[in-house]
Write a protein that holds these residues in place. Structure first.
Motif, mmCIF file in Angstrom:
data_model
loop_
_atom_site.group_PDB
_atom_site.id
_atom_site.type_symbol
_atom_site.label_atom_id
_atom_site.label_comp_id
_atom_site.label_asym_id
_atom_site.label_seq_id
_atom_site.Cartn_x
_atom_site.Cartn_y
_atom_site.Cartn_z
ATOM 1 N N ALA A 156 0.834 -1.206 0.000
ATOM 2 C CA ALA A 156 0.000 0.000 0.000
ATOM 3 C C ALA A 156 0.864 1.249 0.000
ATOM 4 C CB ALA A 156 -0.920 -0.002 1.216
ATOM 5 N N LYS A 157 1.936 1.227 0.769
ATOM 6 C CA LYS A 157 2.827 2.390 0.820
ATOM 7 C C LYS A 157 3.462 2.642 -0.550
ATOM 8 C CE LYS A 157 6.915 2.429 2.684
ATOM 9 N NZ LYS A 157 8.048 2.357 3.652
ATOM 10 N N ARG A 158 3.747 1.582 -1.273
ATOM 11 C CA ARG A 158 4.303 1.724 -2.624
ATOM 12 C C ARG A 158 3.283 2.296 -3.589
ATOM 13 N NH1 ARG A 158 4.209 -1.266 -7.222
ATOM 14 N NH2 ARG A 158 3.053 -2.970 -6.237
ATOM 15 N N LEU A 159 2.023 1.971 -3.381
ATOM 16 C CA LEU A 159 0.978 2.307 -4.344
ATOM 17 C C LEU A 159 0.276 3.629 -4.059
ATOM 18 C CD1 LEU A 159 -0.573 -1.270 -4.590
ATOM 19 C CD2 LEU A 159 0.681 -0.088 -6.399
ATOM 20 N N VAL A 160 0.422 4.162 -2.845
ATOM 21 C CA VAL A 160 -0.266 5.404 -2.496
ATOM 22 C C VAL A 160 0.661 6.589 -2.757
ATOM 23 C CG1 VAL A 160 0.442 5.610 -0.056
ATOM 24 C CG2 VAL A 160 -1.851 6.351 -0.762
ATOM 25 N N ARG A 161 0.091 7.716 -3.064
ATOM 26 C CA ARG A 161 0.891 8.914 -3.333
ATOM 27 C C ARG A 161 1.490 9.464 -2.047
ATOM 28 N NH1 ARG A 161 -1.859 13.435 -1.530
ATOM 29 N NH2 ARG A 161 -4.149 13.302 -1.454
ATOM 30 N N LYS A 162 2.539 10.248 -2.189
ATOM 31 C CA LYS A 162 3.043 10.987 -1.043
ATOM 32 C C LYS A 162 1.967 11.969 -0.604
ATOM 33 C CE LYS A 162 8.008 10.662 -1.915
ATOM 34 N NZ LYS A 162 9.288 11.401 -2.068
ATOM 35 N N GLY A 163 1.717 12.018 0.686
ATOM 36 C CA GLY A 163 0.608 12.822 1.195
ATOM 37 C C GLY A 163 -0.696 12.062 1.220
ATOM 38 N N GLY A 164 -0.669 10.820 0.762
ATOM 39 C CA GLY A 164 -1.862 9.984 0.775
ATOM 40 C C GLY A 164 -2.033 9.268 2.112
ATOM 41 N N VAL A 165 -3.098 8.490 2.187
ATOM 42 C CA VAL A 165 -3.515 7.874 3.447
ATOM 43 C C VAL A 165 -3.656 6.372 3.289
ATOM 44 C CG1 VAL A 165 -5.403 7.736 5.128
ATOM 45 C CG2 VAL A 165 -4.703 9.964 4.225
ATOM 46 N N ILE A 166 -3.217 5.647 4.322
ATOM 47 C CA ILE A 166 -3.467 4.208 4.416
ATOM 48 C C ILE A 166 -4.243 3.965 5.705
ATOM 49 C CG2 ILE A 166 -2.457 1.899 4.544
ATOM 50 C CD1 ILE A 166 0.115 3.129 3.329
ATOM 51 N N ILE A 167 -5.375 3.281 5.610
ATOM 52 C CA ILE A 167 -6.155 2.928 6.792
ATOM 53 C C ILE A 167 -6.218 1.411 6.895
ATOM 54 C CG2 ILE A 167 -8.441 2.960 7.861
ATOM 55 C CD1 ILE A 167 -8.870 5.706 6.731
ATOM 56 N N VAL A 168 -5.853 0.901 8.053
ATOM 57 C CA VAL A 168 -5.943 -0.534 8.322
ATOM 58 C C VAL A 168 -7.043 -0.737 9.354
ATOM 59 C CG1 VAL A 168 -4.706 -2.623 8.974
ATOM 60 C CG2 VAL A 168 -3.467 -0.725 7.901
ATOM 61 N N ASP A 169 -8.071 -1.483 8.986
ATOM 62 C CA ASP A 169 -9.233 -1.640 9.853
ATOM 63 C C ASP A 169 -9.068 -2.824 10.801
ATOM 64 O OD1 ASP A 169 -11.674 -0.831 10.806
ATOM 65 O OD2 ASP A 169 -12.857 -1.825 9.256
ATOM 66 N N PHE A 219 -8.989 1.444 14.189
ATOM 67 C CA PHE A 219 -8.288 1.458 12.919
ATOM 68 C C PHE A 219 -6.980 2.223 13.071
ATOM 69 C CE2 PHE A 219 -11.083 5.152 12.950
ATOM 70 C CZ PHE A 219 -10.278 6.177 12.485
ATOM 71 N N THR A 220 -5.995 1.827 12.285
ATOM 72 C CA THR A 220 -4.739 2.563 12.230
ATOM 73 C C THR A 220 -4.746 3.463 11.011
ATOM 74 O OG1 THR A 220 -3.484 0.865 13.409
ATOM 75 C CG2 THR A 220 -2.225 2.340 12.006
ATOM 76 N N PHE A 221 -4.430 4.722 11.242
ATOM 77 C CA PHE A 221 -4.429 5.761 10.208
ATOM 78 C C PHE A 221 -2.974 6.142 9.952
ATOM 79 C CE2 PHE A 221 -4.505 9.946 8.464
ATOM 80 C CZ PHE A 221 -5.759 10.181 7.902
ATOM 81 N N ALA A 222 -2.510 5.962 8.728
ATOM 82 C CA ALA A 222 -1.128 6.266 8.388
ATOM 83 C C ALA A 222 -1.048 7.288 7.275
ATOM 84 C CB ALA A 222 -0.384 4.982 7.969
ATOM 85 N N TYR A 223 -0.159 8.247 7.444
ATOM 86 C CA TYR A 223 0.084 9.295 6.443
ATOM 87 C C TYR A 223 1.409 8.973 5.753
ATOM 88 C CZ TYR A 223 1.411 13.947 4.704
ATOM 89 O OH TYR A 223 1.805 15.006 3.921
ATOM 90 N N ARG A 224 1.358 8.935 4.426
ATOM 91 C CA ARG A 224 2.558 8.613 3.630
ATOM 92 C C ARG A 224 3.352 9.886 3.400
ATOM 93 N NH1 ARG A 224 6.773 7.585 1.009
ATOM 94 N NH2 ARG A 224 6.861 6.097 -0.718
ATOM 95 N N LYS A 225 4.532 9.960 3.994
ATOM 96 C CA LYS A 225 5.372 11.160 3.867
ATOM 97 C C LYS A 225 6.041 11.223 2.488
ATOM 98 C CE LYS A 225 7.701 10.540 7.848
ATOM 99 N NZ LYS A 225 8.654 10.913 8.924
#
Length: 225
Positions: A156-169, A219-225
């Motif tokens: 997911a980190k590879r596929l999301v843009r910088k400044g994007g969000v990953i949520i793990v439920d 849920f865990t909310f992650a911001y992609r730097k």
């Protein structure tokens, strides 16, 4: 002291009370739940209405256009998210089970969103590894088998843009994650993810615990730097 069933009743009534003011009746979403249940799929493990609307509002707030959903069940959350996207936006839903995939397609079509939701059938991790999109995703929502949380997160980190969000439920697990003597594959999947994120300099993350009609979770909310 109230037992867990009493707490769940209170949390459910509280959810329903707030929802009565903040979430309008929605025939398409109700039909999605009914159709999913009638297909013999455990529709009750999908996100709650409040959680669905949270995802919807989050996507609106970040101006999202592309979403990756890892584990979509019957398409309930996909519908909430697709509605937040512009006309040319897209939710790519990864689903292992063929029946689930067919149900998602049926439900999103009935909701008038077939043009916005694409379903990929197969093991989600392999599907993610095969993706090399020209345009990265704005948000990745991970709601699949918990032992694979870290594998999903890495892709997911590879596929999301910088400044994007990953949520793990479903990372709360009724508070059992912090008890490392609790030998459960899903709880250990959450622990492994937390250990991974702790040492990952490319994300900032937090866990929000929740109570409601789905019980005690989070849920865990992650911001992609």
């Amino acid at each position: 002291m109230a037992d867990a069933s009493d707490n769940l009743d209170l949390w459910t009534r509280s959810d329903q009370y707030h929802n009565s003011f903040l979430i309008k009746p929605d025939p398409a979403l109700e039909a999605t739940q009914n159709n999913t249940r009638e297909k013999g799929i455990k529709y009750e493990i999908s996100v709650s209405p409040a959680q669905g609307k949270f995802l919807h509002l989050l996507l609106l707030s970040i101006g999202a256009k592309r979403v990756l959903e890892v584990g979509s069940l019957g398409g309930y959350s996909a519908i909430w998210m697709a509605r937040a996207l512009p006309d040319d936006g897209e939710v790519v839903a990864l689903e292992l089970n063929q029946l689930h995939a067919e149900t998602i397609e049926e439900n999103v079509k009935n909701a008038g969103l077939a043009s916005k939701v694409k379903v990929n059938v197969g093991p989600a991790h392999a599907s993610m590894q095969a993706m090399h999109p020209e345009t990265p995703f704005d948000l990745v929502f991970i709601d699949a088998d918990k032992p694979n949380n870290t594998n999903y997160f890495i892709e997911a980190k590879r596929l999301v843009r910088k400044g994007g969000v990953i949520i793990v439920d479903n990372v709360g697990r009724s508070g059992r994650v912090c008890d490392e003597s609790y030998n459960n594959a899903s709880a250990e999947g959450v622990r492994a993810l937390l250990r991974h994120i702790k040492d990952d300099p490319e994300v900032e993350a937090t866990t929000i615990h929740t109570v409601g009609e789905k019980g005690f979770d989070g849920f865990t909310f992650a911001y992609r730097k």
